[in-house]
Design an enzyme around this catalytic site. Structure first.
Site, short mmCIF file in Angstrom:
data_model
loop_
_atom_site.label_atom_id
_atom_site.label_comp_id
_atom_site.label_asym_id
_atom_site.label_seq_id
_atom_site.Cartn_x
_atom_site.Cartn_y
_atom_site.Cartn_z
N ASP A 1 0.80 -1.24 0.00
CA ASP A 1 0.00 0.00 0.00
C ASP A 1 0.82 1.28 0.00
O ASP A 1 0.28 2.37 -0.20
CB ASP A 1 -0.99 0.00 1.18
CG ASP A 1 -0.30 -0.19 2.53
OD1 ASP A 1 0.80 0.35 2.73
OD2 ASP A 1 -0.89 -0.87 3.39
N HIS B 1 6.53 -7.77 -1.37
CA HIS B 1 5.48 -8.07 -2.35
C HIS B 1 5.25 -6.93 -3.33
O HIS B 1 4.20 -6.87 -3.97
CB HIS B 1 4.18 -8.46 -1.63
CG HIS B 1 4.31 -9.73 -0.84
ND1 HIS B 1 3.45 -10.11 0.15
CD2 HIS B 1 5.25 -10.72 -0.92
CE1 HIS B 1 3.84 -11.28 0.66
NE2 HIS B 1 4.93 -11.65 0.04
N THR C 1 1.04 -9.37 11.18
CA THR C 1 1.05 -10.39 10.12
C THR C 1 0.60 -11.72 10.71
O THR C 1 0.94 -12.05 11.84
CB THR C 1 2.43 -10.52 9.44
OG1 THR C 1 2.41 -11.67 8.59
CG2 THR C 1 3.57 -10.63 10.42
P1 NAD Z 1 -3.26 -11.26 7.04
O1 NAD Z 1 -4.50 -10.57 6.58
O2 NAD Z 1 -3.11 -12.71 6.76
O3 NAD Z 1 -3.12 -11.07 8.62
C1 NAD Z 1 -3.29 -9.82 9.23
C2 NAD Z 1 -2.87 -9.94 10.68
O4 NAD Z 1 -2.96 -8.64 11.25
C3 NAD Z 1 -3.75 -10.85 11.52
O5 NAD Z 1 -2.92 -11.74 12.26
C4 NAD Z 1 -4.50 -9.90 12.46
O6 NAD Z 1 -4.73 -10.44 13.76
C5 NAD Z 1 -3.52 -8.73 12.54
N1 NAD Z 1 -4.13 -7.44 12.84
C6 NAD Z 1 -5.36 -6.97 12.50
N2 NAD Z 1 -5.52 -5.71 12.94
C7 NAD Z 1 -4.37 -5.37 13.57
C8 NAD Z 1 -3.92 -4.18 14.22
N3 NAD Z 1 -4.69 -3.09 14.30
N4 NAD Z 1 -2.67 -4.17 14.74
C9 NAD Z 1 -1.86 -5.27 14.65
N5 NAD Z 1 -2.24 -6.42 14.05
C10 NAD Z 1 -3.48 -6.45 13.51
O7 NAD Z 1 -2.05 -10.40 6.47
P2 NAD Z 1 -0.56 -10.78 6.08
O8 NAD Z 1 0.03 -11.68 7.11
O9 NAD Z 1 0.11 -9.49 5.77
O10 NAD Z 1 -0.67 -11.65 4.73
C11 NAD Z 1 -1.60 -11.38 3.74
C12 NAD Z 1 -1.05 -11.09 2.35
O11 NAD Z 1 -1.96 -10.18 1.73
C13 NAD Z 1 0.28 -10.41 2.30
O12 NAD Z 1 1.03 -11.12 1.38
C14 NAD Z 1 0.03 -8.99 1.77
O13 NAD Z 1 0.91 -8.69 0.68
C15 NAD Z 1 -1.36 -9.00 1.22
N6 NAD Z 1 -2.19 -7.83 1.65
C16 NAD Z 1 -1.66 -6.56 1.71
C17 NAD Z 1 -2.42 -5.47 2.17
C18 NAD Z 1 -1.82 -4.08 2.21
O14 NAD Z 1 -0.91 -3.77 1.43
N7 NAD Z 1 -2.26 -3.22 3.15
C19 NAD Z 1 -3.74 -5.67 2.59
C20 NAD Z 1 -4.28 -6.99 2.51
C21 NAD Z 1 -3.49 -8.07 2.06
#
Ligand code: NAD
Ligand code: ZN
Length: 249
Positions: free
Chosen positions: A108, A123, A192
């Site tokens: 992002d 990524h 994550t």
């Molecule tokens: P994930 O969605 O699998 O996990 C998100 C984690 O964040 C969860 O464990 C959750 O408990 C935690 N979480 C939620 N709110 C939180 C907060 N306020 N503070 C701290 N932790 C919090 O995400 P991931 O592990 O990054 O893997 C998903 C894949 O999807 C990645 O490869 C990523 O590239 C992609 N993705 C990216 C974005 C982005 O760029 N913002 C958004 C969605 C998915």
């Protein structure tokens, strides 16, 4: 053992204060408080799409207009989002630390906007367009009016500069991330689910090299039981509190 929030914050602050080298790994959770849905929160769907329908090279070859429509919608959403206190606290931590590396799975661009500089985007970056044919890459800052942007070098189709399912990580990114994990004394793993490889293994790599591993996540993950310390809080609460505790020490 005292595992209260203030005690844990003070402990992490002390480790960070004495560390010459710090690595941070972030995932979608660090951007949740900026209003960006995590993969998990969206039920494994991105805006109602199955990832394999929009985030693979095959999907792009099959229907580039549909893939671009999806990414343009994500870019439009992102234009409404700002970094949150966790992004800003991480940028400040970098300025205060001799040797700092931020590894993110997010695409992002919010870490960069918040001021983080030594950044490894495993990524890729949704704000890069890259040519499908000649690989020419350029940074963009708005949503293109074209259904499929054309490459200014060769006229080929541009694609978003993110890593799709089935693709390899950007050259050098994983080596740089492993080097940062191997040399750090403290590694923060923030927001994550620690389920996507090879990102998930970086924390284990750091631990094996002797680093303290701290997880910041309101939910338990596969990393939780092996972390040296867990702060089961939102990143936007925990990170500014840690920074404040460092400044007071
Ligand atoms: P994930 O969605 O699998 O996990 C998100 C984690 O964040 C969860 O464990 C959750 O408990 C935690 N979480 C939620 N709110 C939180 C907060 N306020 N503070 C701290 N932790 C919090 O995400 P991931 O592990 O990054 O893997 C998903 C894949 O999807 C990645 O490869 C990523 O590239 C992609 N993705 C990216 C974005 C982005 O760029 N913002 C958004 C969605 C998915
Ligand atoms: Zn080209």
């Amino acid at each position: 053992m005292d595992d209260s929030f203030p005690h844990n914050i003070a402990q992490v602050a002390e480790w960070l204060h004495h560390a010459d080298s710090v690595a941070v790994m972030t995932g979608a959770g660090v951007s949740a408080e900026s209003g960006i849905a995590t993969f998990r929160d969206a039920g494994g769907l991105w805006e109602g799409h199955r990832p394999e329908d929009v985030a693979t090279p095959q999907a792009f070859q099959r229907d580039p207009t549909m893939v671009w429509r999806f990414y343009n919608a994500r870019r439009s959403q992102l234009l409404q989002c700002q970094p949150n206190p966790a992004h800003y606290a991480l940028a400040q931590l970098e300025r205060d630390c001799a040797n700092f590396c931020l590894i993110t799975q997010n695409v992002d661009g919010l870490h960069r906007t918040a001021g983080s500089r030594n950044l490894i985007e495993l990524h890729g970056d949704i704000w890069i367009d890259r040519c499908w044919d000649c690989n020419h890459a350029q940074r963009v800052d708005k949503v293109s009016a074209e259904p499929i942007p054309a490459c200014p070098k060769c006229g080929g189709m541009m694609r978003p500069g993110v890593v799709w399912f089935g693709e390899t990580l950007p050259p050098g990114a994983i080596n740089d991330a492993q080097a940062a994990a191997a040399r750090c004394e403290v590694m923060l793993v923030i927001g994550t689910s620690s389920m996507v490889q090879p990102a998930a293994s970086l924390a284990m790599f750091a631990a094996q090299a002797g680093a303290k591993v701290v997880e910041i996540n309101p939910q338990a993950t596969p990393l939780t039981h092996s972390a040296d310390l867990v702060i089961a809080e939102k990143a936007g609460t925990a990170m500014p509190a840690i920074l404040e505790a460092i400044e007071e020490s």
